[in-house]
Structure formats: C-alpha cells, structure tokens
Design a protein around this motif. Structure first.
Motif, mmCIF file in Angstrom:
data_model
loop_
_atom_site.group_PDB
_atom_site.id
_atom_site.type_symbol
_atom_site.label_atom_id
_atom_site.label_comp_id
_atom_site.label_asym_id
_atom_site.label_seq_id
_atom_site.Cartn_x
_atom_site.Cartn_y
_atom_site.Cartn_z
ATOM 1 N N THR A 221 -9.474 -5.596 -8.308
ATOM 2 C CA THR A 221 -9.925 -6.271 -7.409
ATOM 3 C C THR A 221 -10.379 -5.459 -6.174
ATOM 4 O O THR A 221 -9.385 -3.778 -5.423
ATOM 5 N N ILE A 222 -11.086 -5.055 -5.628
ATOM 6 C CA ILE A 222 -11.849 -4.240 -4.722
ATOM 7 C C ILE A 222 -11.926 -5.101 -3.263
ATOM 8 O O ILE A 222 -11.866 -6.232 -3.142
ATOM 9 N N TRP A 223 -11.598 -4.531 -2.097
ATOM 10 C CA TRP A 223 -11.805 -5.140 -0.534
ATOM 11 C C TRP A 223 -12.973 -5.486 -0.385
ATOM 12 O O TRP A 223 -13.086 -5.267 1.141
ATOM 13 N N ASP A 224 -13.775 -6.594 -0.903
ATOM 14 C CA ASP A 224 -15.017 -7.015 -0.312
ATOM 15 C C ASP A 224 -15.925 -5.446 -1.321
ATOM 16 O O ASP A 224 -14.914 -5.081 -1.595
ATOM 17 N N TYR A 225 -16.833 -6.145 -1.373
ATOM 18 C CA TYR A 225 -18.129 -5.165 -2.257
ATOM 19 C C TYR A 225 -18.736 -4.765 -1.729
ATOM 20 O O TYR A 225 -19.507 -3.704 -2.045
ATOM 21 N N THR A 226 -18.818 -5.402 0.087
ATOM 22 C CA THR A 226 -19.885 -4.320 0.598
ATOM 23 C C THR A 226 -19.503 -3.908 1.575
ATOM 24 O O THR A 226 -19.009 -4.784 2.618
ATOM 25 N N TYR B 228 1.024 -1.226 0.391
ATOM 26 C CA TYR B 228 -0.366 0.145 0.062
ATOM 27 C C TYR B 228 1.301 1.389 -0.037
ATOM 28 O O TYR B 228 1.803 1.025 0.023
ATOM 29 N N ASN B 229 -0.236 2.556 -0.199
ATOM 30 C CA ASN B 229 0.955 3.536 -0.361
ATOM 31 C C ASN B 229 1.958 3.711 -1.140
ATOM 32 O O ASN B 229 3.418 4.147 -1.326
ATOM 33 N N ILE B 230 1.725 2.267 -3.115
ATOM 34 C CA ILE B 230 2.816 2.841 -3.652
ATOM 35 C C ILE B 230 1.937 3.162 -5.037
ATOM 36 O O ILE B 230 2.543 2.760 -5.883
ATOM 37 N N GLU B 231 1.228 3.848 -4.668
ATOM 38 C CA GLU B 231 -0.245 4.073 -5.790
ATOM 39 C C GLU B 231 0.392 5.422 -6.699
ATOM 40 O O GLU B 231 -0.366 5.532 -7.888
ATOM 41 N N SER B 232 1.563 6.501 -5.816
ATOM 42 C CA SER B 232 1.866 7.303 -7.387
ATOM 43 C C SER B 232 3.244 7.762 -6.496
ATOM 44 O O SER B 232 3.753 6.747 -5.614
ATOM 45 N N ALA C 173 -1.668 -4.628 -10.546
ATOM 46 C CA ALA C 173 -3.063 -5.074 -10.697
ATOM 47 C C ALA C 173 -3.169 -4.203 -9.589
ATOM 48 O O ALA C 173 -2.228 -3.859 -8.547
ATOM 49 N N ILE C 174 -4.498 -3.612 -9.183
ATOM 50 C CA ILE C 174 -4.746 -2.743 -8.382
ATOM 51 C C ILE C 174 -5.711 -4.336 -7.663
ATOM 52 O O ILE C 174 -6.729 -5.189 -8.020
ATOM 53 N N THR C 175 -5.663 -3.744 -6.054
ATOM 54 C CA THR C 175 -5.466 -5.298 -5.601
ATOM 55 C C THR C 175 -6.719 -5.938 -4.250
ATOM 56 O O THR C 175 -6.868 -6.293 -3.729
ATOM 57 N N GLU C 176 -6.882 -4.603 -3.829
ATOM 58 C CA GLU C 176 -7.600 -4.274 -2.275
ATOM 59 C C GLU C 176 -8.563 -2.765 -2.074
ATOM 60 O O GLU C 176 -8.466 -2.329 -0.966
ATOM 61 N N LEU C 177 -8.742 -2.367 -4.046
ATOM 62 C CA LEU C 177 -9.137 -0.748 -3.542
ATOM 63 C C LEU C 177 -10.595 -1.250 -2.622
ATOM 64 O O LEU C 177 -11.322 -1.992 -2.190
ATOM 65 N N HIS D 127 -5.256 1.004 -0.574
ATOM 66 C CA HIS D 127 -6.881 1.426 0.669
ATOM 67 C C HIS D 127 -6.050 3.099 0.745
ATOM 68 O O HIS D 127 -6.024 3.256 1.149
ATOM 69 N N PHE D 128 -7.617 3.970 0.068
ATOM 70 C CA PHE D 128 -7.816 5.033 -0.112
ATOM 71 C C PHE D 128 -8.930 5.640 0.797
ATOM 72 O O PHE D 128 -8.892 5.467 1.031
ATOM 73 N N ILE D 129 -8.283 6.792 0.440
ATOM 74 C CA ILE D 129 -9.237 8.039 1.334
ATOM 75 C C ILE D 129 -9.805 8.690 0.408
ATOM 76 O O ILE D 129 -9.184 9.812 -0.481
#
Ligand code: XIL
Length: 318
Positions: free
Chosen positions: A276-281, A174-178, A235-239, A208-210
C-alpha cells in the motif's frame, strides 16, 4: 494493466492506496483511486482512528469510516482498517484520563470491540496496534504502556480477534523495514503476542522513506524474512518516498529506483502479501505538512499526472 494487476499476478493479495474522506469529492482523484487495475485495496488515512471513532467516551461515530468502506465495496476493493490502539490521534479523554489499570483495559477493550464489531466482515486487515516502539526498540511511553504495561499489546490483539475472527491482525510501525533495534523490537512484539496466546497474523512495514536513503532491496528482503520466520506475514502498509521540493530530475530517477527496491523485496518474499502507498498523488500527501520542505513522495504529481519514470519502475519491478 496496473499496479494491482501486476501485484496479484505476482501472488500478492492487493496493491492499494490510502485515501481520506475530504478527497473523495475530487472527481478526477476519485476516478484514479477507483481504478482497480492500479488499486485493489484502500486504507482510510484518518477515518478509523480513535479520535474520529470515539471522540468522547462511549460515543461512536462511524460516518467517515463507513464512507470509505462503501466506496471500497462499490469498487470491489479490500480495506485495510487503520488503526485501533495508537498514542497519536487519541482523544484527550483517553490520553489524559488518569484511569487506573483495570479501567483503561476496559476502555481499550470496549473501543476495540465496538469498532471491530461495527466493521466485522469488512476489514481484510486490521492494524491493531500502531507505533508502540521507540527507535531503540524499547516500548514507547504512552498512556497504554504507562498504565497497563506491555500486556496492553496482546490484550488488544486478543480483543480484536474475538470481535472479528476472519480479519488478519497486524502490528504496524515505521523504521522496522531493515534490520536493527527497532525491527528486533517489533519481532519481540510478535513473540509477546504469541506467548500470551493471542493471534497476530502480520506485521506492517509503514515504509515512509527518503529518496536516496531507502534501505536496499536485499536489506528489506532479509528483514521481512526475519518476521516470516516467526510465523507471521508482512505487508508494506504506508509507502511514500519523500524528497526536497521541488524535486530535481535526478531525485525522481533515484525515487523510481527506491520504489522498485521495495516492490522487489515484497515480490521476493512469498509471505509479503500486500502493498500500500500512503495515498497515490502528491496533491493529498501528508508529507509537506509534517516534513517541512519535503514532498513529491508519490507516483502521481500534485496535478494528478502520472510520473512516468516512477510509475513504470513500480510496474516493471512486479
Ligand atoms: C497521517 C495522515 O495521513 C494525516 O492526514 C494525519 O494528519 C496524520 O496521520 N503513520 C501512520 C498514519 O500510521 O496513520 C499516519 O497518517 C502517517 C504516519
């Protein structure tokens, strides 16, 4: 039509969601997860971590991981297997074992070989090493680094590659997205693994964004291209994109834009191959338990109701 349908039409391998074993007895939840128009891939949120798989030395328990793999097979979904070597959710017998270099290498190799062999042919991706970096891009102190040094990373990749040559092998953080020190550190991990002569296929951006402080689409695209230039895919793995709860209408509007920025970046980069989203709900999101007062991070609310604004923004960004 759905997230996965659109992502595949855009040339991606999948759009997926994390899940967890305890959630699978919730029938409406399971129906949503199994809808392959939205989700062509699943990631086990906990079932394949070291503490779940090898809670004591040499004792391997695959029941929960197998349940996720069976579900994916039944649904025709890919599996991102997660994760082999991580400082967290690591049983005490490893964390505080006091092993010397050679012994810890053999423990790590044995763990990887056993688990990757068990799931051989079933894992589209493996997150081989997770979260090895500090925020300043230096190696995070953990039992593997402190005992073995940075070589634990290429050794882990080489061991995984030997056990399942077909799985795509990822470094995930995480925190490697920019752009920044930590992203540079992750790029250096790619170089390190390659220098060692081991295989690394990709880098996972956890994401894992804000709400309101998500990196821009342009910043994410530029950053992804820096990895691609090293000869790996991303890949986006845990958005997930969290906000203060309860979420205001303005926050949800911003969240929709923030989700679209990450989708847009992945769409723009040919070698961004999955999402990938880190679960959907929000019903099962990990966020409220870890970030106090935060949540509402996913496209479906805690009643399994689609947030139309967020859902449609993701869909149209593909
Ligand atoms: C989280 C799970 O979702 C939680 O259920 C668990 O309690 C803690 O771990 N980065 C990762 C994931 O790589 O494995 C983490 O998953 C979330 C942060």
């Amino acid at each position: 039509d759905g997230f996965n349908t659109r992502a595949v039409a855009a040339g991606k391998a999948y759009f997926g969601s994390a899940t967890d074993n305890g959630e699978l007895s919730d029938a409406p939840y399971l129906a949503g997860l199994s809808n392959t128009a939205d989700f062509g891939q699943i990631t086990p949120g906990n079932a394949m971590k070291w503490d779940a798989i090898e809670p004591s030395r040499g004792t391997f328990t695959y029941t929960n991981g197998d349940a996720i793999v069976s579900l994916a097979e039944k649904n025709g979904q890919k599996v991102r297997c997660h994760t082999l070597v991580w400082y967290s959710q690591l049983p005490n017998w490893v964390k505080s074992g006091g092993f010397d270099n050679a012994t810890l290498i053999s423990i790590m190799k044995n763990h990887i070989t056993n688990e990757v062999t068990h799931y051989k042919g079933k894992c589209f991706h493996w997150d081989v090493v997770n979260e090895a970096l500090n925020e300043d891009g230096t190696y995070r102190s953990n039992v593997f680094y402190d005992t073995i040094g940075p070589a634990y990373i290429p050794i882990a990749f080489a061991t995984a590659a030997a056990a399942d040559p077909a799985a795509k092998l990822f470094y995930n953080d995480y925190n490697i997205e920019s752009a920044g020190a930590k992203s540079t550190g992750a790029q250096n991990i790619v170089k390190l693994v390659k220098q060692y002569g081991a295989k690394i296929d990709g880098v996972g951006m956890q994401a894992h964004f804000i709400v309101g402080s998500t990196p821009s689409q342009a910043a994410q695209t530029t950053n992804m291209n820096a990895f691609v230039a090293l000869g790996v895919e991303v890949a986006i793995t845990e958005l997930d994109i969290r906000t203060t709860t309860p979420a205001t209408a303005a926050a949800v509007t911003q969240q929709a834009k923030d989700y679209a920025a990450t989708v847009g970046a992945c769409k723009a980069v040919t070698k961004c191959t999955g999402f990938t989203i880190w679960d959907y709900t929000d019903k099962y999101s990990w966020i409220p338990s870890v970030f106090s007062g935060q949540g509402a991070a996913l496209p479906w609310d805690a009643n399994l109701k689609k947030k139309d604004e967020v859902y449609n923004a993701i869909l149209s960004a593909w």
